[in-house]
Motif scaffolding. Structure first.
Motif, mmCIF file in Angstrom:
data_model
loop_
_atom_site.group_PDB
_atom_site.id
_atom_site.type_symbol
_atom_site.label_atom_id
_atom_site.label_comp_id
_atom_site.label_asym_id
_atom_site.label_seq_id
_atom_site.Cartn_x
_atom_site.Cartn_y
_atom_site.Cartn_z
ATOM 1 N N ALA A 61 0.112 5.147 -0.853
ATOM 2 C CA ALA A 61 0.585 3.859 -1.366
ATOM 3 C C ALA A 61 2.108 3.820 -1.414
ATOM 4 N N VAL A 62 2.721 4.928 -1.782
ATOM 5 C CA VAL A 62 4.184 5.010 -1.853
ATOM 6 C C VAL A 62 4.790 4.801 -0.472
ATOM 7 N N VAL A 63 4.286 5.513 0.519
ATOM 8 C CA VAL A 63 4.834 5.415 1.869
ATOM 9 C C VAL A 63 4.648 4.006 2.417
ATOM 10 N N ILE A 83 2.892 -0.755 -4.920
ATOM 11 C CA ILE A 83 2.054 0.429 -5.130
ATOM 12 C C ILE A 83 0.887 0.095 -6.048
ATOM 13 N N GLU A 84 1.165 -0.610 -7.134
ATOM 14 C CA GLU A 84 0.110 -0.951 -8.093
ATOM 15 C C GLU A 84 -0.950 -1.847 -7.440
ATOM 16 N N GLU A 85 -0.503 -2.882 -6.734
ATOM 17 C CA GLU A 85 -1.448 -3.797 -6.107
ATOM 18 C C GLU A 85 -2.186 -3.126 -4.950
ATOM 19 N N SER A 87 -2.928 0.046 -4.740
ATOM 20 C CA SER A 87 -3.916 0.942 -5.359
ATOM 21 C C SER A 87 -5.122 0.167 -5.869
ATOM 22 N N ASN A 88 -4.874 -1.014 -6.446
ATOM 23 C CA ASN A 88 -5.988 -1.849 -6.923
ATOM 24 C C ASN A 88 -6.889 -2.268 -5.769
ATOM 25 N N LEU A 89 -6.284 -2.718 -4.671
ATOM 26 C CA LEU A 89 -7.082 -3.143 -3.519
ATOM 27 C C LEU A 89 -7.798 -1.964 -2.867
ATOM 28 N N LYS A 90 -7.136 -0.813 -2.833
ATOM 29 C CA LYS A 90 -7.777 0.367 -2.246
ATOM 30 C C LYS A 90 -8.986 0.791 -3.086
ATOM 31 N N SER A 91 -8.868 0.652 -4.406
ATOM 32 C CA SER A 91 -10.001 1.015 -5.267
ATOM 33 C C SER A 91 -11.195 0.085 -5.043
ATOM 34 N N MET A 92 -10.944 -1.083 -4.440
ATOM 35 C CA MET A 92 -12.025 -2.013 -4.111
ATOM 36 C C MET A 92 -12.684 -1.658 -2.781
ATOM 37 N N GLY A 93 -12.119 -0.661 -2.080
ATOM 38 C CA GLY A 93 -12.745 -0.178 -0.856
ATOM 39 C C GLY A 93 -12.179 -0.728 0.441
#
Length: 122
Positions: A61-63, A83-85, A87-93
């Motif tokens: 997410a950082v990169v 990064i926060e957003e 990570s949120n979208l990645k946690s949704m798959g």
């Protein structure tokens, strides 16, 4: 409560070309190669990446955030929000390239970026 008599729910046809996002991913690979010439810490990680990962942010997410954000006065705030957003979208798959593309296409609008991710994933 949703009625069982709703029948077929119409689906939106959403097609978006993610050429720019694929370029970001190619740049990600190039960035890793250039990292050796950039300022690095003792572990060999670029200093800017190291700084954000030390704040417990996921390296991927950082990169992606650093590649997507332009150099501005407020870059730190933009990167942290990305990064926060991300990570949120990645946690949704959602896949990283879809997330990054959607977030670049809809900066500062997580709702639209989420809808773009959903549309691109179907």
């Amino acid at each position: 409560m949703i009625s069982s008599e709703t029948g077929n729910i119409p689906r939106t046809e959403f097609n978006q070309v993610f050429d720019f996002e694929h370029q970001v991913l190619r740049d990600f690979s190039t960035e890793n190669q250039r990292a050796s010439s950039a300022a690095v810490d003792e572990s060999g990680v670029p200093a800017e990446v190291y700084r954000y990962t030390q704040l417990n942010h996921e390296r991927e997410a950082v990169v992606m955030a650093l590649l997507a954000m332009t150099a501005t006065e407020d870059r730190d705030t933009q990167v942290l929000k990305f990064i926060e957003e991300y990570s949120n979208l990645k946690s949704m798959g959602f896949a990283p390239e879809i997330i990054t593309g959607s977030m670049i296409a809809y900066p500062n609008d997580l709702t639209e970026a989420t809808e773009a991710c959903i549309g691109a994933s179907t």
